[in-house]
Design a protein around this motif. Structure first.
Motif, PDB file in Angstrom:
ATOM      1  N   ALA A   1       0.800  -1.206   0.021  1.00 57.60           N
ATOM      2  CA  ALA A   1       0.147  -0.071  -0.233  1.00 57.60           C
ATOM      3  C   ALA A   1       0.894   1.143  -0.092  1.00 57.60           C
TER       4      ALA A   1
ATOM      5  N   ARG B   1      -8.741  -5.046   0.821  1.00 57.23           N
ATOM      6  CA  ARG B   1      -9.614  -4.274   0.560  1.00 57.23           C
ATOM      7  C   ARG B   1      -9.446  -2.933   1.272  1.00 57.23           C
TER       8      ARG B   1
ATOM      9  N   HIS C   1      -6.685  -1.034   0.102  1.00 57.41           N
ATOM     10  CA  HIS C   1      -6.752  -0.499  -1.558  1.00 57.41           C
ATOM     11  C   HIS C   1      -5.537  -1.183  -2.210  1.00 57.41           C
TER      12      HIS C   1
END
Length: 208
Positions: free
Chosen positions: A42, A73, A76
């Motif tokens: 991330a 999720r 992201h």
């Protein structure tokens, strides 16, 4: 792992993985490693992918695949950027649980790699039951590959069968240019080893 009794001293995985597996502590370690890896992905969106080994004991944790999906999720991160590696020996030792676990992991969108492939004599037969996306050829067949004809035959066979079944191949322990060139000629898809790079905290791939 940092030694609490001796600050600054590191304990190598070979020393703590087996006791952690026997005690069940490995389940917490797996989640910690996966969580840190997803956070790293991330933080560095240009980093293509990270491969994470998880223990066969994690087959006993039916909630882990859903937890992984939730972490991806939440942060992201595209699931294809997290490659989950399972050792062939642990998967084969409990085929039913391994097959269910792999199916659940595939639902998250993460690619699945069967690590140390070739260590079991019935390896090819298990491929129908273990729906892995990638086969990592065990390093015992890669070491001294240019001078070991028997290993050459075996590695070619793995690559041919894997490609025939629509799977990718990875060769580990690539330590010299001759081995790299031979693997390229055989059609292996990916390689890893000190000939290409060595692990380092300030790796250029983490510079973005």
């Amino acid at each position: 792992m940092e030694d609490e009794a001796n600050p600054g001293q590191l304990i190598m995985p070979a020393q703590f993985i087996e006791p952690a597996e026997k005690s069940g502590k490995i389940l917490e370690i797996d989640r910690w490693v996966i969580g840190r890896s997803i956070s790293l992905l991330a933080t560095h969106p240009n980093l293509p992918a990270i491969a994470v080994n998880i223990s066969g004991r994690s087959f006993d944790d039916p909630e882990l695949p859903a937890w992984i999906g939730g972490q991806l999720r939440q942060q992201h991160v595209a699931p294809r950027r997290l490659l989950v590696e399972l050792t062939e020996t642990s998967a084969v030792s409990d085929m039913g649980d391994a097959a269910r676990f792999i199916a659940a992991l595939r639902d998250t969108g993460c690619p699945i790699c069967l690590d140390d492939f070739g260590t079991g004599f019935s390896s090819f037969a298990y491929l129908k039951n273990l729906q892995a996306d990638v086969l990592k050829i065990d390093g015992m067949f890669i070491r001294d590959l240019p001078s070991e004809r028997d290993n050459q035959v075996f590695v070619r066979a793995i690559i041919e069968v894997a490609h025939g079944m629509g799977k990718l191949t990875v060769a580990e322990f690539v330590e010299d240019e001759a081995t790299l060139q031979m693997l390229r000629a055989m059609g292996v898809d990916m390689v890893q080893g000190y000939h290409l790079d060595r692990p380092r905290a300030d790796h250029p791939a983490l510079a973005d």
